[in-house]
Design a protein around this motif. Structure first.
Motif, PDB file in Angstrom:
ATOM      1  N   GLU A 192       2.536  -0.096   4.083  1.00  0.00           N
ATOM      2  CA  GLU A 192       1.752  -0.997   3.243  1.00  0.00           C
ATOM      3  C   GLU A 192       0.488  -0.303   2.763  1.00  0.00           C
ATOM      4  OE1 GLU A 192       0.205  -4.310   5.418  1.00  0.00           O
ATOM      5  OE2 GLU A 192      -0.765  -5.244   3.684  1.00  0.00           O
ATOM      6  N   GLN A 203       1.614   1.139   8.697  1.00  0.00           N
ATOM      7  CA  GLN A 203       3.018   0.809   8.912  1.00  0.00           C
ATOM      8  C   GLN A 203       3.169   0.172  10.279  1.00  0.00           C
ATOM      9  OE1 GLN A 203       5.821   4.016   8.317  1.00  0.00           O
ATOM     10  NE2 GLN A 203       7.462   2.557   7.907  1.00  0.00           N
ATOM     11  N   LYS A 257       8.541  -2.416   9.860  1.00  0.00           N
ATOM     12  CA  LYS A 257       8.144  -2.822   8.512  1.00  0.00           C
ATOM     13  C   LYS A 257       7.921  -1.606   7.616  1.00  0.00           C
ATOM     14  CE  LYS A 257       6.052  -7.233   9.748  1.00  0.00           C
ATOM     15  NZ  LYS A 257       4.868  -8.113   9.573  1.00  0.00           N
ATOM     16  N   SER A 285      -6.478  -4.299  -0.604  1.00  0.00           N
ATOM     17  CA  SER A 285      -5.378  -5.239  -0.766  1.00  0.00           C
ATOM     18  C   SER A 285      -5.831  -6.634  -0.343  1.00  0.00           C
ATOM     19  CB  SER A 285      -4.176  -4.804   0.069  1.00  0.00           C
ATOM     20  OG  SER A 285      -4.470  -4.919   1.439  1.00  0.00           O
TER      21      SER A 285
END
Length: 122
Positions: free
Chosen positions: A45, A38, A42, A60
């Motif tokens: 993720e 993080q 934001k 990812s």
């Protein structure tokens, strides 16, 4: 199971770091383990995950080819090896556990431990 991420710090762009996720309370071998991050301002993720056995991993698109997840169940620890770091990798990194068959998806995780801050300077 309680989780503690460690190994963060300040590194220059292009450098490397290895984060550790130490588990206590129960054997980490019972769980799939995911890594999240993080950045300031934001949302969290999903970075990637490793299956319970360690045979399978998921990364990812943002970190594929640069980050590698591995585990040492005998040490009750999971690792996130980060290479070729970029300023946009700056974030607090967390590990989490899952028992879901969809361990390769971020939504499978909901057990959050203490994170570790990674700062990448340009």
């Amino acid at each position: 199971v309680q989780l503690q991420a460690s190994g963060g710090g300040l590194v220059q762009a292009g450098g490397s770091l290895r984060l550790s996720c130490a588990a206590s309370g129960r054997s980490v071998g019972n769980y799939h383990v995911g890594w999240f991050r993080q950045a300031p301002g934001k949302e969290r993720e999903f970075v990637g995950a490793v299956s319970r056995s360690g045979v399978s991993t998921y990364s990812s698109d943002s970190v594929k080819g640069r980050f590698t997840i591995s585990r040492a169940n005998a040490k009750n620890t999971v690792y996130l090896q980060m290479q070729n770091l970029k300023p946009e990798d700056t974030a607090v990194y967390y590990c989490s556990t899952s028992v879901s068959t969809q361990w390769y998806q971020g939504k499978a995780y909901n057990n959050w431990g203490q994170g570790t801050l990674v700062t990448v300077s340009s």
